[in-house]
Motif scaffolding. Structure first.
Motif, PDB file in Angstrom:
ATOM      1  N   ARG A 430     -35.443-111.261  -1.823  1.00  0.00           N
ATOM      2  CA  ARG A 430     -34.492-111.325  -2.931  1.00  0.00           C
ATOM      3  C   ARG A 430     -34.910-110.328  -4.016  1.00  0.00           C
ATOM      4  O   ARG A 430     -36.045-110.378  -4.495  1.00  0.00           O
ATOM      5  CB  ARG A 430     -34.436-112.735  -3.527  1.00  0.00           C
ATOM      6  CG  ARG A 430     -33.953-113.792  -2.545  1.00  0.00           C
ATOM      7  CD  ARG A 430     -33.906-115.172  -3.208  1.00  0.00           C
ATOM      8  NE  ARG A 430     -33.571-116.223  -2.261  1.00  0.00           N
ATOM      9  CZ  ARG A 430     -32.346-116.534  -1.878  1.00  0.00           C
ATOM     10  NH1 ARG A 430     -31.316-115.886  -2.382  1.00  0.00           N
ATOM     11  NH2 ARG A 430     -32.142-117.508  -1.005  1.00  0.00           N
ATOM     12  N   GLN A 431     -33.974-109.460  -4.369  1.00  0.00           N
ATOM     13  CA  GLN A 431     -34.201-108.480  -5.431  1.00  0.00           C
ATOM     14  C   GLN A 431     -33.227-108.790  -6.573  1.00  0.00           C
ATOM     15  O   GLN A 431     -32.029-109.029  -6.327  1.00  0.00           O
ATOM     16  CB  GLN A 431     -33.918-107.080  -4.892  1.00  0.00           C
ATOM     17  CG  GLN A 431     -34.313-105.945  -5.798  1.00  0.00           C
ATOM     18  CD  GLN A 431     -35.797-105.701  -5.847  1.00  0.00           C
ATOM     19  OE1 GLN A 431     -36.467-106.326  -6.668  1.00  0.00           O
ATOM     20  NE2 GLN A 431     -36.305-104.814  -4.997  1.00  0.00           N
ATOM     21  N   PRO A 432     -33.697-108.827  -7.801  1.00  0.00           N
ATOM     22  CA  PRO A 432     -32.763-109.060  -8.923  1.00  0.00           C
ATOM     23  C   PRO A 432     -31.661-108.003  -8.952  1.00  0.00           C
ATOM     24  O   PRO A 432     -31.912-106.817  -8.706  1.00  0.00           O
ATOM     25  CB  PRO A 432     -33.659-108.959 -10.159  1.00  0.00           C
ATOM     26  CG  PRO A 432     -35.025-109.279  -9.658  1.00  0.00           C
ATOM     27  CD  PRO A 432     -35.086-108.744  -8.259  1.00  0.00           C
ATOM     28  N   ALA A 433     -30.473-108.430  -9.255  1.00  0.00           N
ATOM     29  CA  ALA A 433     -29.328-107.519  -9.209  1.00  0.00           C
ATOM     30  C   ALA A 433     -29.382-106.454 -10.292  1.00  0.00           C
ATOM     31  O   ALA A 433     -28.877-105.336 -10.110  1.00  0.00           O
ATOM     32  CB  ALA A 433     -28.024-108.314  -9.328  1.00  0.00           C
ATOM     33  N   GLY A 434     -30.026-106.755 -11.397  1.00  0.00           N
ATOM     34  CA  GLY A 434     -29.966-105.822 -12.526  1.00  0.00           C
ATOM     35  C   GLY A 434     -31.109-104.844 -12.605  1.00  0.00           C
ATOM     36  O   GLY A 434     -31.177-104.047 -13.538  1.00  0.00           O
ATOM     37  N   ASP A 436     -33.139-101.729 -10.761  1.00  0.00           N
ATOM     38  CA  ASP A 436     -32.944-100.782  -9.662  1.00  0.00           C
ATOM     39  C   ASP A 436     -33.823 -99.551  -9.870  1.00  0.00           C
ATOM     40  O   ASP A 436     -33.358 -98.505 -10.350  1.00  0.00           O
ATOM     41  CB  ASP A 436     -31.478-100.367  -9.600  1.00  0.00           C
ATOM     42  CG  ASP A 436     -31.157 -99.640  -8.290  1.00  0.00           C
ATOM     43  OD1 ASP A 436     -31.800 -99.945  -7.272  1.00  0.00           O
ATOM     44  OD2 ASP A 436     -30.257 -98.787  -8.309  1.00  0.00           O
TER      45      ASP A 436
END
Length: 456
Positions: A430-434, A436
């Motif tokens: 799981r990678q945080p959406a915000g 990058d």
């Protein structure tokens, strides 16, 4: 195991797969409730099962309860106690350049499982893997052995009492039913039985790319050195060998004893067997059927009888038998009956070389007061398990994985190992959406030497 699958069996598989697809079996609460219903049904079915085991195999009630029902009860208790921990996602570490992501492993049901049970422990070896499959959240088709028909019928009644028919279904019948089931596209197949049939099951499962657990047989050697106490050793060997009339995949197949202790050990074995089963051996249960009786009776001529050696065809009974000067062929085939060759040895290295050259067994047994010798035997041999100064007991420890190696099987079960056998290990990242980080995207401007230092 080729052949067309009858529509009825295919319809059962379809119904179980549809029920599994609803997600109803995934929650911990649903699995726990199913295990509790199985536990309660097992308790209610005890008289039925004990009567069936006596009818099929001549098992006395105490032995049947201890070797069949008690072990299933123990497996259920462990599963109910540990289920939450087994199901919990397992966090794994990530590298700095994968941050702020998080990684975990989740055990998910393999799907619809087929369990094919044997005749020698027809209740235990059907129901113990069933506990593992239910704990893992699988739907199950259970096929008991037709060679223990009364027990198969009792298990069918137990399953009807405990489970929704779209969760666990018991299918009875002969080899043609087993063949029809194995060609179906199950997700996992769990088989207990002979190595030859195990190969056929594995081949059939491979055509559907199904995973398999194979619990097979083996020629389990037992080594006794001069430091072992003859009386204690004889009791432990006799108990493990002649339980269930020797019809146990884990039973010692033959005993290697240091030459100086041969007379003392064989005398202790004779005394022990007389105390355990009476002078005529009638206290031990019978052989399962005429075919097995004939096979075993023919072995009685393969050595010099030190104890037992009679054969009552009408009663399907062969008493506990000790053979000396046995044909070496008995060290290369699984006896699977109440006949125990005892062989003197002078050089342990020669014994270990013979064991190492044979297919790996389910178990290697060693009786000694010398820990270094026990470690030497363990290091020089390959097997599913090793038991020092006892027999069979390793299979009763709930947290010890049970299974074979190569010709004696593949895969493990009991306790957590059983849960894992019926589970797929699903990787979750799981990678945080915000967030990058741009460094991984082309065009990559950092030199390779820097990337190696940072990420190598």
């Amino acid at each position: 195991m080729d052949g067309p699958a009858p529509p009825a069996h295919g319809a059962i598989l379809d119904a179980l797969r549809a029920h599994l697809g609803t997600g109803a079996l995934r929650p911990e609460a649903a699995r726990r409730a199913a295990l509790i219903r199985l536990r309660d049904a097992l308790e209610a079915s005890e008289p039925d099962l004990l009567a069936a085991l006596h009818a099929d195999l001549g098992k006395p009630a105490v032995e049947a309860w201890a070797s069949e029902i008690m072990l299933v009860r123990q497996e259920l208790a462990v599963a109910l106690r540990k289920l939450r921990g087994w199901m919990a996602p397992r966090r794994v570490g990530v590298r700095w350049f994968q941050l702020p992501g998080r990684a975990s492993v989740v055990a998910e049901p393999r799907g619809v499982a087929l369990i094919l049970g044997p005749w020698n422990y027809p209740a235990q070896l059907c129901l113990m893997p069933l506990v593992s499959a239910v704990a893992a959240g699988c739907a199950v088709v259970l096929k008991p052995s037709e060679l223990a028909p009364a027990t198969a019928d009792a298990i069918a009644r137990l399953i009807e009492r405990a489970f929704d028919p779209d969760h666990v279904r018991c299918v009875t019948g002969g080899p043609e039913v087993a063949r029809a089931l194995t060609v179906l596209p199950f997700d996992h197949v769990f088989f207990t039985g002979s190595t030859g049939i195990g190969r056929q099951v594995a081949e059939a499962a491979a055509k559907n790319l199904a995973t398999v657990t194979l619990e097979l047989g083996g020629v389990n050697p037992c080594i006794v050195d001069a430091s072992a106490d003859p009386a204690v050793t004889a009791r432990r060997i006799a108990w493990g060998k002649f339980l269930n009339a020797g019809q146990t995949c884990l039973a010692p197949n033959h005993v290697w004893v240091e030459e100086s202790s041969f007379d003392a050990l064989t005398a202790a074995l004779r005394d022990t067997l007389t105390r355990f089963y009476g002078p005529d051996g009638r206290g031990m249960q019978r052989i399962v059927n005429a075919r097995q009786f004939t096979r075993l009776r023919d072995m009685l001529d393969a050595g010099r009888v030190l104890h037992g050696g009679m054969a009552d065809e009408a009663a399907l009974h062969i008493p506990p038998t000790i053979l000396a000067d046995a044909d070496p062929a008995l060290r290369r085939e699984e006896i699977f009956g109440p006949i125990l060759p005892v062989i003197p040895y002078r050089e342990l290295d020669a014994v270990l070389a013979e064991i190492a050259a044979a297919p790996p067994p389910l178990a290697v047994y060693v009786h000694t007061r010398d820990r270094a010798l026990a470690d030497r035997v363990t290091a020089a041999t390959r097997s599913g398990g090793v038991c020092v100064n006892d027999t069979l007991v390793q299979a009763t420890v709930p947290e010890l994985p049970f299974g074979g190696v190569g010709a004696s099987g593949q895969g493990r079960y009991h306790g957590r190992a059983g849960f894992d056998a019926f589970s797929d290990q699903r990787a979750i990242f799981r990678q945080p959406a915000g967030v990058d980080p741009p460094m991984r995207y082309p065009p990559i401007k950092a030199p390779l030497s820097l990337l190696k230092r940072l990420m190598g």
